[in-house]
Design a protein around this motif. Structure first.
Motif, PDB file in Angstrom:
ATOM      1  N   ILE A 102      41.615  40.661  37.075  1.00 44.65           N
ATOM      2  CA  ILE A 102      40.173  40.899  37.107  1.00 44.65           C
ATOM      3  C   ILE A 102      39.408  39.574  37.141  1.00 44.65           C
ATOM      4  O   ILE A 102      38.446  39.426  37.889  1.00 44.65           O
ATOM      5  CB  ILE A 102      39.756  41.762  35.907  1.00 44.65           C
ATOM      6  CG1 ILE A 102      40.325  43.172  36.091  1.00 44.65           C
ATOM      7  CG2 ILE A 102      38.239  41.784  35.736  1.00 44.65           C
ATOM      8  CD1 ILE A 102      40.277  44.027  34.847  1.00 44.65           C
ATOM      9  N   ARG A 103      39.859  38.585  36.362  1.00 41.43           N
ATOM     10  CA  ARG A 103      39.174  37.295  36.315  1.00 41.43           C
ATOM     11  C   ARG A 103      39.220  36.597  37.665  1.00 41.43           C
ATOM     12  O   ARG A 103      38.223  36.057  38.141  1.00 41.43           O
ATOM     13  CB  ARG A 103      39.807  36.404  35.243  1.00 41.43           C
ATOM     14  CG  ARG A 103      39.274  34.986  35.175  1.00 41.43           C
ATOM     15  CD  ARG A 103      37.821  34.875  34.712  1.00 41.43           C
ATOM     16  NE  ARG A 103      37.619  35.311  33.357  1.00 41.43           N
ATOM     17  CZ  ARG A 103      37.690  34.534  32.291  1.00 41.43           C
ATOM     18  NH1 ARG A 103      37.965  33.254  32.412  1.00 41.43           N
ATOM     19  NH2 ARG A 103      37.492  35.040  31.091  1.00 41.43           N
ATOM     20  N   VAL A 104      40.387  36.593  38.312  1.00 41.45           N
ATOM     21  CA  VAL A 104      40.520  35.913  39.596  1.00 41.45           C
ATOM     22  C   VAL A 104      39.725  36.642  40.664  1.00 41.45           C
ATOM     23  O   VAL A 104      39.005  36.027  41.443  1.00 41.45           O
ATOM     24  CB  VAL A 104      42.004  35.776  40.008  1.00 41.45           C
ATOM     25  CG1 VAL A 104      42.124  35.268  41.420  1.00 41.45           C
ATOM     26  CG2 VAL A 104      42.719  34.845  39.055  1.00 41.45           C
ATOM     27  N   GLY A 105      39.867  37.970  40.704  1.00 45.87           N
ATOM     28  CA  GLY A 105      39.111  38.757  41.671  1.00 45.87           C
ATOM     29  C   GLY A 105      39.421  38.389  43.108  1.00 45.87           C
ATOM     30  O   GLY A 105      40.501  38.661  43.609  1.00 45.87           O
ATOM     31  N   ASP A 106      38.513  37.734  43.767  1.00 49.17           N
ATOM     32  CA  ASP A 106      38.627  37.383  45.183  1.00 49.17           C
ATOM     33  C   ASP A 106      39.754  36.384  45.401  1.00 49.17           C
ATOM     34  O   ASP A 106      39.719  35.278  44.867  1.00 49.17           O
ATOM     35  CB  ASP A 106      37.299  36.799  45.645  1.00 49.17           C
ATOM     36  CG  ASP A 106      37.264  36.451  47.113  1.00 49.17           C
ATOM     37  OD1 ASP A 106      38.313  36.504  47.791  1.00 49.17           O
ATOM     38  OD2 ASP A 106      36.172  36.123  47.593  1.00 49.17           O
ATOM     39  N   PRO A 107      40.763  36.729  46.229  1.00 51.16           N
ATOM     40  CA  PRO A 107      41.903  35.831  46.436  1.00 51.16           C
ATOM     41  C   PRO A 107      41.562  34.563  47.204  1.00 51.16           C
ATOM     42  O   PRO A 107      42.381  33.668  47.295  1.00 51.16           O
ATOM     43  CB  PRO A 107      42.897  36.690  47.220  1.00 51.16           C
ATOM     44  CG  PRO A 107      42.052  37.685  47.912  1.00 51.16           C
ATOM     45  CD  PRO A 107      40.905  37.964  46.978  1.00 51.16           C
ATOM     46  N   THR A 108      40.352  34.452  47.724  1.00 47.83           N
ATOM     47  CA  THR A 108      39.993  33.229  48.439  1.00 47.83           C
ATOM     48  C   THR A 108      39.394  32.184  47.501  1.00 47.83           C
ATOM     49  O   THR A 108      39.086  31.079  47.917  1.00 47.83           O
ATOM     50  CB  THR A 108      39.001  33.526  49.581  1.00 47.83           C
ATOM     51  OG1 THR A 108      37.787  34.059  49.028  1.00 47.83           O
ATOM     52  CG2 THR A 108      39.585  34.516  50.577  1.00 47.83           C
ATOM     53  N   VAL A 109      39.247  32.523  46.203  1.00 49.78           N
ATOM     54  CA  VAL A 109      38.636  31.607  45.248  1.00 49.78           C
ATOM     55  C   VAL A 109      39.648  30.599  44.715  1.00 49.78           C
ATOM     56  O   VAL A 109      39.563  29.418  44.985  1.00 49.78           O
ATOM     57  CB  VAL A 109      37.963  32.381  44.095  1.00 49.78           C
ATOM     58  CG1 VAL A 109      37.413  31.435  43.052  1.00 49.78           C
ATOM     59  CG2 VAL A 109      36.848  33.254  44.643  1.00 49.78           C
ATOM     60  N   ALA A 110      40.607  31.045  43.920  1.00 52.47           N
ATOM     61  CA  ALA A 110      41.608  30.150  43.333  1.00 52.47           C
ATOM     62  C   ALA A 110      42.834  30.961  42.986  1.00 52.47           C
ATOM     63  O   ALA A 110      42.797  31.755  42.064  1.00 52.47           O
ATOM     64  CB  ALA A 110      41.060  29.475  42.084  1.00 52.47           C
ATOM     65  N   ASP A 111      43.898  30.764  43.720  1.00 51.63           N
ATOM     66  CA  ASP A 111      45.110  31.540  43.523  1.00 51.63           C
ATOM     67  C   ASP A 111      46.347  30.669  43.664  1.00 51.63           C
ATOM     68  O   ASP A 111      46.291  29.582  44.243  1.00 51.63           O
ATOM     69  CB  ASP A 111      45.202  32.656  44.565  1.00 51.63           C
ATOM     70  CG  ASP A 111      44.508  33.930  44.130  1.00 51.63           C
ATOM     71  OD1 ASP A 111      44.404  34.155  42.923  1.00 51.63           O
ATOM     72  OD2 ASP A 111      44.078  34.678  44.997  1.00 51.63           O
ATOM     73  N   PRO A 112      47.483  31.175  43.173  1.00 51.69           N
ATOM     74  CA  PRO A 112      48.731  30.439  43.375  1.00 51.69           C
ATOM     75  C   PRO A 112      49.139  30.454  44.842  1.00 51.69           C
ATOM     76  O   PRO A 112      48.649  31.272  45.626  1.00 51.69           O
ATOM     77  CB  PRO A 112      49.735  31.212  42.523  1.00 51.69           C
ATOM     78  CG  PRO A 112      49.160  32.587  42.425  1.00 51.69           C
ATOM     79  CD  PRO A 112      47.661  32.422  42.457  1.00 51.69           C
ATOM     80  N   ASP A 113      50.020  29.551  45.191  1.00 51.78           N
ATOM     81  CA  ASP A 113      50.541  29.516  46.562  1.00 51.78           C
ATOM     82  C   ASP A 113      51.339  30.788  46.831  1.00 51.78           C
ATOM     83  O   ASP A 113      51.912  31.385  45.919  1.00 51.78           O
ATOM     84  CB  ASP A 113      51.460  28.306  46.747  1.00 51.78           C
ATOM     85  CG  ASP A 113      50.688  27.003  46.710  1.00 51.78           C
ATOM     86  OD1 ASP A 113      49.495  27.009  47.080  1.00 51.78           O
ATOM     87  OD2 ASP A 113      51.275  25.993  46.287  1.00 51.78           O
ATOM     88  N   GLU A 142      43.666  39.863  56.272  1.00 54.30           N
ATOM     89  CA  GLU A 142      44.435  38.978  57.156  1.00 54.30           C
ATOM     90  C   GLU A 142      45.936  39.173  57.036  1.00 54.30           C
ATOM     91  O   GLU A 142      46.656  39.062  58.016  1.00 54.30           O
ATOM     92  CB  GLU A 142      44.081  37.523  56.869  1.00 54.30           C
ATOM     93  CG  GLU A 142      42.651  37.174  57.247  1.00 54.30           C
ATOM     94  CD  GLU A 142      42.309  35.734  56.957  1.00 54.30           C
ATOM     95  OE1 GLU A 142      43.241  34.902  56.832  1.00 54.30           O
ATOM     96  OE2 GLU A 142      41.119  35.436  56.859  1.00 54.30           O
ATOM     97  N   VAL A 143      46.433  39.418  55.817  1.00 60.33           N
ATOM     98  CA  VAL A 143      47.884  39.482  55.609  1.00 60.33           C
ATOM     99  C   VAL A 143      48.394  40.859  55.196  1.00 60.33           C
ATOM    100  O   VAL A 143      49.596  41.051  55.060  1.00 60.33           O
ATOM    101  CB  VAL A 143      48.347  38.427  54.575  1.00 60.33           C
ATOM    102  CG1 VAL A 143      48.056  37.031  55.066  1.00 60.33           C
ATOM    103  CG2 VAL A 143      47.749  38.676  53.211  1.00 60.33           C
TER     104      VAL A 143
END
Length: 83
Positions: free
Chosen positions: A67-78, A50-51
């Motif tokens: 690696i832990r976060v992985g998918d940016p649609t899960v939980a990320d900073p603003d 999208e971006v």
């Protein structure tokens, strides 16, 4: 031309370097008990489809946090403000 064997382009390497410099090579994800502090990766905070590789949606990250976060649609900073 301009591609590394892993698919990285010269444009991505420039963007990555700018983001790491902007964030002082400090991990912006800072997941407790995971983070090592020093950023060597750049993480997309929004869906890349999208971006794209817009620096406003990229943050410096240490390898374990990225690696832990992985998918940016899960939980990320603003997203970061324009720069």
């Amino acid at each position: 031309m301009g591609h590394w064997p892993n698919g990285s382009t010269a444009a991505w390497r420039r963007t990555r370097a700018r983001v790491l410099e902007r964030d002082g090579n400090v991990c912006q994800l800072q997941i407790p008990e995971v983070c090592v502090g020093t950023a060597t990766h750049v993480h997309n905070t929004q869906d890349r489809d999208e971006v794209g590789d817009d620096p406003r949606f990229l943050v410096a990250a240490c390898a374990p946090c990225n690696i832990r976060v992985g998918d940016p649609t899960v939980a990320d900073p603003d997203p970061l403000p324009d720069w």
